[in-house]
Design an enzyme around this catalytic site. Structure first.
Site, short mmCIF file in Angstrom:
data_model
loop_
_atom_site.label_atom_id
_atom_site.label_comp_id
_atom_site.label_asym_id
_atom_site.label_seq_id
_atom_site.Cartn_x
_atom_site.Cartn_y
_atom_site.Cartn_z
N SER A 17 8.60 123.52 59.33
CA SER A 17 10.04 123.31 59.12
C SER A 17 10.30 122.66 57.77
O SER A 17 11.11 123.13 56.97
CB SER A 17 10.62 122.45 60.24
OG SER A 17 10.57 123.12 61.48
N ARG A 40 15.77 115.96 55.00
CA ARG A 40 16.08 115.68 56.41
C ARG A 40 17.48 116.15 56.78
O ARG A 40 17.71 116.58 57.91
CB ARG A 40 15.89 114.19 56.72
CG ARG A 40 14.43 113.81 56.88
CD ARG A 40 14.27 112.44 57.50
NE ARG A 40 12.85 112.17 57.73
CZ ARG A 40 12.21 112.42 58.87
NH1 ARG A 40 12.87 112.96 59.89
NH2 ARG A 40 10.94 112.15 59.00
N HIS A 43 17.13 119.82 57.35
CA HIS A 43 16.38 120.02 58.59
C HIS A 43 17.25 119.76 59.82
O HIS A 43 17.11 120.43 60.86
CB HIS A 43 15.16 119.11 58.61
CG HIS A 43 14.30 119.24 59.82
ND1 HIS A 43 14.33 118.32 60.85
CD2 HIS A 43 13.40 120.19 60.18
CE1 HIS A 43 13.46 118.69 61.78
NE2 HIS A 43 12.89 119.81 61.41
#
Length: 210
Positions: A17, A40, A43
């Site tokens: 990922s 992040r 994500h």
């Protein structure tokens, strides 16, 4: 891909990922300290182009990490933001505070003629040097900015990423243009949410030392 042909190893899912984000996103446009934040954020929402709306003050990351390392509290507008912050990452057992569901908040909301989310902000004590994380309610972000302008202690960092069609973009614009010199991280426009807001704190927590 068949329903039986998928990756089952959580560590490998995690690795792939973040590798995908780093491959597809133009992270090199950002200062090096902001790149983990952007990673992040992407994500958390699955949208590479969210980086185009990312905005931040010059010392946001440094100030945020310092606040965490000093054990300052973290205020959240909703329980979902609070739940999304990974406590084991926090460097100094930082207290997570959400006042939205306290008993006195609904009555206070009626008194001030505002939402419960905004009213809950009035019960955020010990704001000085704290981190504020807003991922749901634009009215909470507006009220925080009002309180600071009225003379309330200044948080070290405001992560303002409320989501929605009414007030979200405007509240984030107000944060970015705030006259109180607040350090901030935001994603302009309508996009936002609890997962995105909490992901910023999780990114800041990595590498923050107590």
């Amino acid at each position: 891909m068949s329903v039986t042909d998928y990756i089952r190893d959580p560590a490998e899912i995690y690795r792939q990922s973040f590798a995908t984000v780093e491959c597809e996103a133009a992270l090199d446009r950002l200062p090096s300290m902001m790149q983990p934040i952007a990673t992040r954020l992407i994500h958390s929402c699955g949208m590479i182009d969210v980086i185009e709306d990312l905005d931040f003050s010059d010392d946001a990351v440094v100030t945020g990490k310092k606040s965490l390392a000093e054990g300052r509290p973290i205020f959240t507008d909703v329980e979902m933001v609070k739940a999304g912050i990974i406590e084991k990452f926090l460097p100094a057992n930082n207290e997570l505070i959400c006042t939205l569901n306290e008993q006195h908040v609904p009555e206070h909301a009626k008194k001030i003629g505002n939402t419960r989310s905004a009213a809950a902000v009035d019960f955020w004590d010990d704001l000085e040097g704290s981190i504020v994380v807003i991922g749901n309610a634009p009215t909470a972000l507006f009220r925080l900015l009002e309180r600071v302008e009225e003379g309330a202690p200044k948080p070290a960092l405001v992560v303002g990423i409320p989501v929605g069609f009414i007030g979200a973009a405007e509240s984030k614009q107000a944060l970015g243009e705030n006259s109180s010199d607040l350090e901030f991280i935001t994603v302009h426009g309508r996009r936002g949410g609890s997962a995105m807001a909490s992901s910023v704190v999780n990114a800041l927590s990595v590498g923050a030392s107590a």
